[in-house]
Design an enzyme around this catalytic site. Structure first.
Site, PDB file in Angstrom:
ATOM      1  N   CYS A  65      29.346   8.573  18.466  1.00  0.00           N
ATOM      2  CA  CYS A  65      30.015   9.444  19.444  1.00  0.00           C
ATOM      3  C   CYS A  65      29.160  10.712  19.542  1.00  0.00           C
ATOM      4  O   CYS A  65      27.995  10.701  19.134  1.00  0.00           O
ATOM      5  CB  CYS A  65      31.479   9.716  19.088  1.00  0.00           C
ATOM      6  SG  CYS A  65      31.766  10.710  17.615  1.00  0.00           S
ATOM      7  N   GLY A  66      29.704  11.777  20.103  1.00  0.00           N
ATOM      8  CA  GLY A  66      28.894  12.977  20.298  1.00  0.00           C
ATOM      9  C   GLY A  66      28.300  13.483  18.996  1.00  0.00           C
ATOM     10  O   GLY A  66      27.090  13.654  18.860  1.00  0.00           O
TER      11      GLY A  66
END
Ligand code: RB5
Length: 171
Positions: A65-66
């Site tokens: 994810c980020g």
């Protein structure tokens, strides 16, 4: 090797590149999503990857994810998963050699696809180096979630997905 991979909408492009990299290395990849850039909920995909690994349908998992933090925390909540969110090769290797990690994760926004490829390659090549102490520690970690703690409800996120469809969220 059969590898489950998942991401949130922030890093779908990076997840696709990571999946291609794994395929080029000869691995079979199960991409659990998300598949586009529409806002979604990273625990869904962390859980999907975790479940495939915990049930043996995948040998290992990859969660991006980020920052890598959210999706790997979600995968970690599945009993039998030992997820390592890393940003460097040394930690990835240590995660396999010492913890026998079965899910590796990264922050796609933090390190980018170049570093992720090095990390995946090193993690897949590394092997667990068992000792009685490590085996005992891993058993203790695995024992932190007992069978009754594990939510076996695949409809877990339906309420939130319905709210997205209804336009409840505006970001
Ligand atoms: C965006 O939802 C962002 O919070 C996510 O990609 C991740 O960084 C969370 O840990």
């Amino acid at each position: 090797m059969k590898i489950a991979i998942g991401c949130d909408h922030i890093v779908t492009d990076i997840k696709i590149k990571a999946a291609e990299f794994l395929k080029k290395q000869g691995h079979e990849v199960i991409d659990v999503g998300t598949y586009d850039f529409i806002r979604t909920h990273y625990p869904i995909y962390g859980r999907k990857v975790g479940k495939l690994v915990a049930t043996g349908e995948a040998d290992l998992g990859v969660c991006i994810c980020g920052t890598g933090i959210g999706i790997n925390n979600a995968a970690q909540k599945v009993k039998g998963v030992r997820a390592a969110c890393v940003a460097d090769v040394q930690t990835a290797v240590a995660a396999k050699e010492n913890l026998n990690a079965n899910v590796i994760g990264c922050g796609g926004r933090v390190i980018g696809i170049g570093s992720i490829e090095y990390i995946l390659e090193a993690f897949l090549k590394a092997e667990y180096k068992p000792t009685p102490e490590k085996d005992a520690l891993i058993a203790k970690i695995d024992g932190l979630i007992d069978d009754n703690d594990c939510i076996e409800n695949d409809a877990l996120f339906d309420e939130y997905l319905k709210k997205w469809e209804e336009g409840y969220y505006h970001d």
